[in-house]
Scaffold this motif. Structure first.
Motif, PDB file in Angstrom:
ATOM      1  N   SER A 660       0.820  -1.217   0.000  1.00 62.56           N
ATOM      2  CA  SER A 660       0.000   0.000   0.000  1.00 62.56           C
ATOM      3  C   SER A 660       0.853   1.266   0.000  1.00 62.56           C
ATOM      4  CB  SER A 660      -0.918   0.008   1.224  1.00 62.56           C
ATOM      5  OG  SER A 660      -0.161   0.213   2.412  1.00 62.56           O
ATOM      6  N   LEU A 661       2.151   1.124   0.376  1.00 60.65           N
ATOM      7  CA  LEU A 661       3.047   2.285   0.398  1.00 60.65           C
ATOM      8  C   LEU A 661       3.769   2.486  -0.916  1.00 60.65           C
ATOM      9  CD1 LEU A 661       4.715   1.797   3.918  1.00 60.65           C
ATOM     10  CD2 LEU A 661       2.730   3.188   3.342  1.00 60.65           C
ATOM     11  N   ALA A 662       3.599   1.542  -1.871  1.00 63.72           N
ATOM     12  CA  ALA A 662       4.332   1.633  -3.139  1.00 63.72           C
ATOM     13  C   ALA A 662       4.029   2.947  -3.833  1.00 63.72           C
ATOM     14  CB  ALA A 662       3.964   0.459  -4.047  1.00 63.72           C
ATOM     15  N   GLY A 663       5.073   3.685  -4.191  1.00 65.54           N
ATOM     16  CA  GLY A 663       4.914   4.965  -4.869  1.00 65.54           C
ATOM     17  C   GLY A 663       4.850   6.133  -3.920  1.00 65.54           C
ATOM     18  N   LYS A 664       4.583   5.879  -2.633  1.00 67.91           N
ATOM     19  CA  LYS A 664       4.436   6.983  -1.682  1.00 67.91           C
ATOM     20  C   LYS A 664       5.766   7.319  -1.000  1.00 67.91           C
ATOM     21  CE  LYS A 664       1.263   8.616   1.892  1.00 67.91           C
ATOM     22  NZ  LYS A 664       0.135   8.279   2.772  1.00 67.91           N
ATOM     23  N   TYR A 665       6.555   6.293  -0.705  1.00 65.52           N
ATOM     24  CA  TYR A 665       7.878   6.508  -0.102  1.00 65.52           C
ATOM     25  C   TYR A 665       8.904   5.751  -0.951  1.00 65.52           C
ATOM     26  CZ  TYR A 665       4.795   7.667   3.794  1.00 65.52           C
ATOM     27  OH  TYR A 665       3.801   8.193   4.575  1.00 65.52           O
ATOM     28  N   PRO A 666       9.261   6.271  -2.118  1.00 59.89           N
ATOM     29  CA  PRO A 666      10.072   5.506  -3.085  1.00 59.89           C
ATOM     30  C   PRO A 666      11.473   5.189  -2.596  1.00 59.89           C
ATOM     31  CG  PRO A 666       9.839   7.787  -3.795  1.00 59.89           C
ATOM     32  CD  PRO A 666       8.922   7.623  -2.627  1.00 59.89           C
ATOM     33  N   MET A 668      12.429   4.744   0.677  1.00 59.35           N
ATOM     34  CA  MET A 668      12.459   4.104   1.988  1.00 59.35           C
ATOM     35  C   MET A 668      12.633   2.590   1.816  1.00 59.35           C
ATOM     36  SD  MET A 668       9.653   4.275   5.072  1.00 59.35           S
ATOM     37  CE  MET A 668       8.386   3.440   4.125  1.00 59.35           C
ATOM     38  N   MET A 669      13.629   2.033   2.542  1.00 61.58           N
ATOM     39  CA  MET A 669      13.820   0.582   2.523  1.00 61.58           C
ATOM     40  C   MET A 669      12.713  -0.073   3.344  1.00 61.58           C
ATOM     41  SD  MET A 669      17.910   0.150   3.120  1.00 61.58           S
ATOM     42  CE  MET A 669      19.117   1.220   2.337  1.00 61.58           C
ATOM     43  N   LYS A 670      12.202  -1.201   2.846  1.00 64.63           N
ATOM     44  CA  LYS A 670      11.112  -1.898   3.525  1.00 64.63           C
ATOM     45  C   LYS A 670      11.494  -3.359   3.738  1.00 64.63           C
ATOM     46  CE  LYS A 670       8.352  -0.403   0.210  1.00 64.63           C
ATOM     47  NZ  LYS A 670       9.036   0.773  -0.312  1.00 64.63           N
ATOM     48  N   PHE A 671      11.429  -3.806   4.999  1.00 59.52           N
ATOM     49  CA  PHE A 671      11.784  -5.181   5.343  1.00 59.52           C
ATOM     50  C   PHE A 671      10.636  -5.827   6.120  1.00 59.52           C
ATOM     51  CE2 PHE A 671      16.200  -4.991   4.094  1.00 59.52           C
ATOM     52  CZ  PHE A 671      16.519  -3.644   4.209  1.00 59.52           C
ATOM     53  N   ILE A 672      10.491  -7.143   5.955  1.00 63.49           N
ATOM     54  CA  ILE A 672       9.470  -7.933   6.637  1.00 63.49           C
ATOM     55  C   ILE A 672      10.143  -8.835   7.668  1.00 63.49           C
ATOM     56  CG2 ILE A 672       7.753  -9.760   6.350  1.00 63.49           C
ATOM     57  CD1 ILE A 672       6.770  -7.148   5.393  1.00 63.49           C
ATOM     58  N   ILE A 673       9.574  -8.869   8.885  1.00 59.85           N
ATOM     59  CA  ILE A 673      10.020  -9.824   9.902  1.00 59.85           C
ATOM     60  C   ILE A 673       9.147 -11.067   9.773  1.00 59.85           C
ATOM     61  CG2 ILE A 673      10.329 -10.244  12.361  1.00 59.85           C
ATOM     62  CD1 ILE A 673      10.449  -7.212  12.754  1.00 59.85           C
ATOM     63  N   GLU A 683       8.048 -13.861  -2.956  1.00 57.32           N
ATOM     64  CA  GLU A 683       7.415 -13.217  -4.107  1.00 57.32           C
ATOM     65  C   GLU A 683       7.368 -11.703  -3.938  1.00 57.32           C
ATOM     66  OE1 GLU A 683       4.398 -16.721  -5.680  1.00 57.32           O
ATOM     67  OE2 GLU A 683       3.611 -15.046  -4.520  1.00 57.32           O
ATOM     68  N   ALA A 684       7.132 -11.238  -2.698  1.00 60.10           N
ATOM     69  CA  ALA A 684       7.099  -9.790  -2.456  1.00 60.10           C
ATOM     70  C   ALA A 684       8.449  -9.157  -2.760  1.00 60.10           C
ATOM     71  CB  ALA A 684       6.691  -9.525  -1.011  1.00 60.10           C
ATOM     72  N   LYS A 685       9.529  -9.847  -2.402  1.00 59.74           N
ATOM     73  CA  LYS A 685      10.859  -9.314  -2.707  1.00 59.74           C
ATOM     74  C   LYS A 685      11.134  -9.347  -4.205  1.00 59.74           C
ATOM     75  CE  LYS A 685      15.762  -9.787  -1.630  1.00 59.74           C
ATOM     76  NZ  LYS A 685      16.805 -10.564  -0.926  1.00 59.74           N
ATOM     77  N   GLN A 686      10.716 -10.450  -4.874  1.00 61.60           N
ATOM     78  CA  GLN A 686      10.923 -10.555  -6.320  1.00 61.60           C
ATOM     79  C   GLN A 686      10.171  -9.466  -7.075  1.00 61.60           C
ATOM     80  OE1 GLN A 686       9.628 -14.529  -7.065  1.00 61.60           O
ATOM     81  NE2 GLN A 686      11.603 -15.473  -6.578  1.00 61.60           N
ATOM     82  N   LYS A 687       8.988  -9.101  -6.572  1.00 63.41           N
ATOM     83  CA  LYS A 687       8.174  -8.094  -7.249  1.00 63.41           C
ATOM     84  C   LYS A 687       8.547  -6.670  -6.855  1.00 63.41           C
ATOM     85  CE  LYS A 687       4.293 -11.313  -7.398  1.00 63.41           C
ATOM     86  NZ  LYS A 687       2.961 -11.640  -6.853  1.00 63.41           N
ATOM     87  N   GLY A 688       9.528  -6.512  -5.943  1.00 59.52           N
ATOM     88  CA  GLY A 688       9.955  -5.171  -5.550  1.00 59.52           C
ATOM     89  C   GLY A 688       9.061  -4.521  -4.518  1.00 59.52           C
ATOM     90  N   ILE A 689       8.143  -5.291  -3.922  1.00 57.64           N
ATOM     91  CA  ILE A 689       7.260  -4.721  -2.901  1.00 57.64           C
ATOM     92  C   ILE A 689       8.047  -4.465  -1.620  1.00 57.64           C
ATOM     93  CG2 ILE A 689       5.196  -5.163  -1.505  1.00 57.64           C
ATOM     94  CD1 ILE A 689       4.171  -6.876  -3.821  1.00 57.64           C
ATOM     95  N   ILE A 690       8.971  -5.371  -1.281  1.00 57.88           N
ATOM     96  CA  ILE A 690       9.839  -5.187  -0.122  1.00 57.88           C
ATOM     97  C   ILE A 690      11.285  -5.306  -0.589  1.00 57.88           C
ATOM     98  CG2 ILE A 690       8.124  -6.063   1.488  1.00 57.88           C
ATOM     99  CD1 ILE A 690       9.659  -8.701   1.570  1.00 57.88           C
TER     100      ILE A 690
END
Length: 715
Positions: A660-666, A668-673, A683-690
């Motif tokens: 939901s943040l895609a495009g809003k904080y271009p 900012m690094m995003k990581f999932i725990i 898949e999220a990492k492959q698609k560039g979501i995180i």
């Protein structure tokens, strides 16, 4: 050991009894509440009918007064008097008299001789119309409708209130002691079974008559009636018709009588026990019947047990036969599964060969198209045509990649920001090319700058599959396919979707594809998204088109469903979350480790406390959040370099939140725990979501290591 066994033998029946009692109490409560609501609704219906009848009668009296006022103002006194007498003689027995008053309220002319002792204003219906409660010399009570005359004074229509109440209201039986009461907007009693209470205030008048009683609950009920709305109140009061005035629990259903600019309130009052006791008795009878059935069932079980004891040998033989039959069925199902797996393997082998051949075809097409683009003049029509060929080849390449991936478990797909208007324009051209001459394509595109995060080729494939089915449904008849694209809010979506939608997006793109083909029955509609389900003849369809379409829309965090009726066509609804394109100021990525602005979100307070403590030891300030709302507020208040969010934060998916943040904080690094490496995270990492993921147990060292690795990759 034996003592423990005896204890369990005693505890288990006690536990079962408690469970049975609690379950019975729950059933009783639901049974009681449902029947009480039904009885209350019936009571409210009674008052509603009475109030409507009284409203009609009041309007009739007011209309008659208006007519008689016109006669009084326009005719000679003698003619008017004759009309008065004729009017009174032709009316029902409720209308007792008609007379005129001067400006001082004195009677100047009347049809029947009358002598009034008292008069009290009940309701000022409008500027000209009003209703009074008056008593004659014998103490009889009348409701007098009065209308102002232009010449001064009033024309007055007397309604026999006692007869009105006796004939139309008092005969309605409501429980044992129940009755109907009518009040005006100020709480003055107009009609009541106890004539002594006519004309007194509901609260003040009774407090004078019975000063030692408790009126707190009654006051709350009267406030609801004085609002001019209908409703039902449960309150404590007294039976005013009983000399001892016993305090009881009552239920009052009330409804307003419209009197132009004001109202009266009709209230049906009943003893609570009149409704409750029959319900309790009925439930008690049900319990007796249920216990009787249980005892009968127990006796029957005992008899059957005795019979079964004598038939054990025969039962063993039957069990053996049943077990043999089950084994045969398992073997049959295994054969079907093996055949299904073989078909899938054959499909995987075929897709590999098809992809290889298509790549051979696409290589020269793309190569020559690129050469033409370089050689042709910039901006010329020929160069645009060559570019269309190249773009189409790129799409075909993506399709081939998808075909070749069907035999693999994980399909790698690149998600990008897609302008929806451009996507729909290209998709409509593609759909138009597959329409037969008798199928007409119509479109209504109501979007401008909205974008989504996704894969254009996959979305084109979804639209193409749905429209191909629409063309087949229309067949050889003349038909229309309508494609509509518009923006809708999540609040409106929640009323339509069969499952709860994510809170990460506030608005969606709604794509509607409607045809007037043969349609589907309910059974077919229920299975259209099942793999290999098809209504086409053998060999004409694979049954994978709509199943793949639903999978693609789900991977885009969207929602797909269909509506159809046999003979009336079908409608497919596609909802895709809109990408927020509001960019915030860029954040420098080349800062040192101690200059990072980090925010960590997790629903475990101890984990957050530990991370905060460890980061502060090495001189790095971080912000921590436990809820999604806190995290959103933090991102709005301060620019962050790094976001670390738990995979399951509250009821929200961490991947969904990052998407939901895609495009809003271009920047900012995003990581999932994550608890462990999952397909969704990969898949999220492959698609560039995180940008990556950190496996639990999480630490400050692991987070810094992930940040350093991401920073190296971006250099």
């Amino acid at each position: 050991m034996k003592k423990n066994k005896k204890t369990w033998i005693a505890v288990i029946p006690l536990f079962l009894i408690v469970v049975f009692v609690l379950a019975g109490f729950g059933v009783w409560k639901k049974y009681r509440d449902t029947l009480m609501e039904n009885q209350e609704e019936q009571l409210l219906l009674t008052t509603r009918i009475l109030s409507e009848n009284m409203s009609v009668a009041a309007r009739e009296y007011e209309d008659n007064l208006e007519f008689l006022a016109d006669i009084t103002e326009e005719r000679e006194a003698e003619d008017a008097e004759n009309i008065y007498k004729e009017y009174i003689s032709t009316q029902n027995s409720m209308i007792a008299n008609l007379y005129l008053e001067d400006q001082d309220g004195k009677i100047t002319k009347y049809v029947r001789d009358v002598e009034m002792k008292s008069s009290e204003l009940l309701t000022q219906c409008s500027e000209k119309n009003s209703v009074y409660m008056e008593k004659d010399s014998s103490g009889k009570i009348y409701n007098v409708y009065k209308r102002d005359l232009k010449t001064g004074g009033k024309i007055c229509l007397m309604i026999d209130a006692e007869k009105y109440y006796q004939k139309l209201i008092s005969g309605i039986r409501i429980g044992t002691n129940g009755y109907i009461v009518v009040k005006n907007a100020d709480g003055t009693i107009i009609m009541h079974p106890d004539k002594k209470q006519w004309g007194i205030k509901v609260i003040e008048g009774r407090m004078e008559m019975y000063p030692d009683l408790d009126y707190a609950s009654l006051k709350q009920m009267v406030e609801g009636q004085n609002s001019g709305k209908e409703g039902i109140s449960d309150y404590y009061s007294y039976w005013w018709t009983d000399p001892e005035q016993p305090r009881v629990r009552k239920i009052s259903a009330y409804s307003p009588v419209k009197l132009q600019d004001s109202f009266w309130s009709v209230s049906a009052v009943i003893d609570y026990d009149d409704l409750y006791e029959p319900i309790a008795e009925g439930f008690l009878k049900m319990i007796f019947v249920f216990v009787g059935i249980l005892l009968s069932a127990g006796a029957l079980v005992f008899i059957l047990w005795r019979v079964m004891k004598d038939m054990r040998r025969a039962v063993r033989e039957i069990d053996d036969l049943k077990e043999l039959n089950e084994q045969l069925e398992k073997m049959h199902r295994s054969e079907e599964n093996i055949a299904h797996q073989q078909r899938l393997q054959i499909m995987g082998t075929m897709t590999g060969g098809i992809a290889h051949e298509f790549n051979n075809f696409l290589t020269p097409i793309m190569g020559y198209a690129e050469l033409l683009m370089m050689e042709l003049p910039e901006g010329s029509e020929e160069q645009d045509s060559a570019k269309e060929i190249y773009d189409a080849s790129e799409k075909a390449k993506d399709v081939v990649r998808q075909i070749s991936s069907l035999s693999r478990k994980n399909v790698e797909t690149v998600y990008k920001s897609i302008p929806m208007k451009k996507l729909m324009t290209r998709a409509l051209k593609m759909i138009e090319s597959i329409c037969t001459p008798q199928v007409h394509l119509e479109s209504d595109i109501q979007i401008e700058t909205e974008s989504i995060l996704g894969n254009a080729t996959q979305l084109n494939q979804v639209l193409l599959n749905i429209c191909v089915n629409a063309v087949h449904a229309i067949g050889k008849e003349q038909g229309v396919i309508l494609v509509v694209c518009r923006k809708e809010t999540k609040a409106k979506m929640d009323t339509k979707a069969a499952r709860k939608l994510s809170d990460a997006w506030e608005s969606y793109i709604h794509i509607l594809v409607k045809d007037n083909g043969c349609g589907m029955d309910k059974e077919t509609l229920r299975h259209i998204f099942d793999p290999f389900f098809t209504t086409k003849k053998g060999g004409e369809g694979t049954g994978l088109g709509l199943a793949l379409a639903e999978q693609i829309i789900s991977s885009h965090k969207g929602y797909l469903y269909a509506e159809s009726e046999k003979g009336k066509g079908s409608t497919f609804h596609i909802y895709l979350p809109i990408l927020d394109m509001d960019h915030t100021p860029q954040i420098a990525q080349n800062v040192s480790g101690k200059e990072y602005h980090i925010v960590v979100a997790d629903d475990n307070a101890k984990v957050l406390q530990l991370l905060k403590k460890n980061f502060e030891k090495i001189g790095i300030q971080i912000r921590t959040c436990m809820k999604k709302e806190e995290l959103q507020q933090c991102l709005r208040e301060q620019e962050m370099d790094v976001l670390v969010v738990d995979e399951t934060l509250e009821d929200c998916s961490g991947v969904d939140f990052c998407m939901s943040l895609a495009g809003k904080y271009p920047d900012m690094m995003k990581f999932i725990i994550t608890d462990g490496l999952s397909r969704e995270a990969v898949e999220a990492k492959q698609k560039g979501i995180i940008d990556g993921y950190v496996e639990k147990p999480v630490s400050d060292t692991a987070i810094l290591e992930a940040i350093r690795n991401r920073a190296k990759d971006s250099m």
